[in-house]
Enzyme design. Sequence first.
Site, PDB file in Angstrom:
ATOM      1  N   GLU A 259       0.814  -1.206   0.000  1.00  0.00           N
ATOM      2  CA  GLU A 259       0.000   0.000   0.000  1.00  0.00           C
ATOM      3  C   GLU A 259       0.859   1.272   0.000  1.00  0.00           C
ATOM      4  O   GLU A 259       1.745   1.441   0.846  1.00  0.00           O
ATOM      5  CB  GLU A 259      -0.925   0.003   1.231  1.00  0.00           C
ATOM      6  N   THR A 303      -6.265   1.979  -5.422  1.00  0.00           N
ATOM      7  CA  THR A 303      -5.950   0.591  -5.074  1.00  0.00           C
ATOM      8  C   THR A 303      -6.723  -0.397  -5.951  1.00  0.00           C
ATOM      9  O   THR A 303      -6.174  -1.388  -6.426  1.00  0.00           O
ATOM     10  CB  THR A 303      -6.272   0.329  -3.596  1.00  0.00           C
ATOM     11  N   HIS A 419      -0.945   3.794   4.788  1.00  0.00           N
ATOM     12  CA  HIS A 419      -1.995   4.466   4.027  1.00  0.00           C
ATOM     13  C   HIS A 419      -2.127   5.899   4.526  1.00  0.00           C
ATOM     14  O   HIS A 419      -2.031   6.154   5.723  1.00  0.00           O
ATOM     15  CB  HIS A 419      -3.321   3.707   4.206  1.00  0.00           C
ATOM     16  N   ASP A 478       0.976  -0.236  -5.089  1.00  0.00           N
ATOM     17  CA  ASP A 478      -0.304  -0.053  -5.782  1.00  0.00           C
ATOM     18  C   ASP A 478      -0.452   1.323  -6.412  1.00  0.00           C
ATOM     19  O   ASP A 478      -1.013   1.456  -7.503  1.00  0.00           O
ATOM     20  CB  ASP A 478      -1.474  -0.356  -4.850  1.00  0.00           C
ATOM     21  N   HIS A 479       0.026   2.366  -5.740  1.00  0.00           N
ATOM     22  CA  HIS A 479      -0.089   3.728  -6.283  1.00  0.00           C
ATOM     23  C   HIS A 479       0.807   4.653  -5.467  1.00  0.00           C
ATOM     24  O   HIS A 479       1.408   4.228  -4.474  1.00  0.00           O
ATOM     25  CB  HIS A 479      -1.545   4.222  -6.266  1.00  0.00           C
TER      26      HIS A 479
END
Length: 633
Positions: A259, A303, A419, A478-479
């Site tokens: 994440e 995500t 996150h 993921d990003h």
Amino acid sequence: MKNLVKNKSLLNNFLAIFVLAVLMLWAKTYITQVTQFKLGVEGPLQQFLLLINPLGSALLFLSVAFLFKGKRKLTVLIFIYTLMTILLFANAVYYRFFSDFITLPTISQTQNFGDLGGSVLTLLKPYDVLFFVDIFVLIYIRFSKKINFQSGKIGFKMPAAVVAAAIILSIVNLQLAEADRPDLLSRGFDRSYIVKYLGMYNYSIYDSVKTFEASSERASADSSDIAEIINYTNSFSSQPNEKYFGKAKDMNVIYLHLESMQSFLIDYELDGEQVTPFLNSLVKNENTMYFDNFYHQTAQGKTSDAEFMLENSLFGLPQGSAFITKGQNTFEAAPSILKDYGYTSAVFHGNNGSFWNRNMIYNQFGYDEFFDESSYDTADSKNMAEYGLMDKPFFEQSQSLLETLPQPFYTKFITVAHHFPYKIDQDLVSIGKATTGDTSVDNYFQTARYADEAIEQFFTYLKESGLYENTMIVMYGDHYGISDNHNKAMEQIIGEEVTPVVNADLQRVPLFIHVPGMEGGVNHTYGGQIDLLPTVLHLLGVETKNNIHFGTDLLSEEHSEIVPFRNGNFVSPTIYSLDGKYYDPKTGEMLDESKMETAEKLKAMVEEKLHYSDKVVNGDLLRFHSKDGSIKE
């Protein structure tokens, strides 16, 4: 307010109030577009368009109030004004984290507003109250007993003139925009262009039209459309590399979803201390291949876009999340493909199963099991992050669940501790914060270290359980975790100016592929999340010639190193296309004129690929496609 009372004779007249409202909304929108969004405005024409584009919208929408009588005129005017203000404010807040604009599909993702949710307060600014001050001015005018409002008879000519002026102004705006940016509406992959040229409110109209067009594609699609797609994807499909094909044959597969992990963290030291020491060690592991030019290609789905690409080798949608808007589609996803090879499949995620509509779309992907928060002990609040179970207890509790699966298995573990806004109990941290003064950036390193430690513990379990030697482990970012709204702070972190090329390179995310017995090392190939499915399938010895994929095997000699982004930009070893400009990635300078023709051809190829992928997803075209590659009539 005293000045308003002094001019109450004017405020008794609806037309005067209407003009005041138009001027306030125009000014507020222009100031917001200039100060809250990074639109890349250049030259006098673009500056002029940014100035005038809110005016036509303000005139047109607020003129609806003319349809009503008496004080209802003013009530409706205030209502529409408030709605437009809320839209403007919501986009300003949304942009602060996502560097993007709200679309209709994202509004429909109400269950996912947790993606801002408890974090939204960190995005608010003290000056946000200024968005709403003018509304209270209008409310004061409407209800003040000191102002004797009389609507009077306005007649037909004045409203008609206002609407005509709004339409003419909007047409002139569009013509000038098209002159500066040809095919603006037909090539609208990048929402920032629409806002820059046409304004926030016209963008909302454009988005509504595009959303409607996308939703109607399924009804008009037929089997002839999939034939076109097959011909297209066959034109660039890559043959497996014999050196790697089947290297992981019959092995288990574990995806570890990292994440918000960005590649700059690898080997990065904060105050002389490695932030991710375990991930750093894997770069040097003899059986691990690390890709240092691997890019996330997510858009508004974040995500879920990353998951969508790695499972299907289809791009996420330009608006919203395919996980939510296309949850009933037919897919040729990895779990479904691998069923024919004896694999069971499962996802592990310590959050609500309905988040991102996972409990529905995973069924469409062919997953056998989805272990969501109901499968975990989440009673202890100390073990909980804002978006689910913290990574260490998540991996610990996942062990017994993993052991229930027959082998070989295909699994995915979705972590959440790292996150935004990167909050963590200070009793759990083992590294200090950065000191840029930007909270999001400063906190980022502590949760990254925590995630790194959790992954190391899970690797230890895999080794002790005996799974490690028969499992391919794929770890992917993921990003981005830090958007380009924080580039000033990032300049302190990376020690250089964040130019357009550097900003593009900050979109790199880690990709580790660990296969026992495979030669590892650092691979400099350019690639993205769209390429993961064919890469993993070929490592498992699974042919993909009958599947529809928009990525190519990262290990194939025929792999395309053109990495498309959802907004139509792209990167490659020789050319970066960023916001309508082309750059040399080695120098960071604008591309030499002699290479412009090549750049334009690559740009057209990228837009074509995005177009065809959208056609597959919006038309649900895979319902017409068989596993053997034939077409269903």
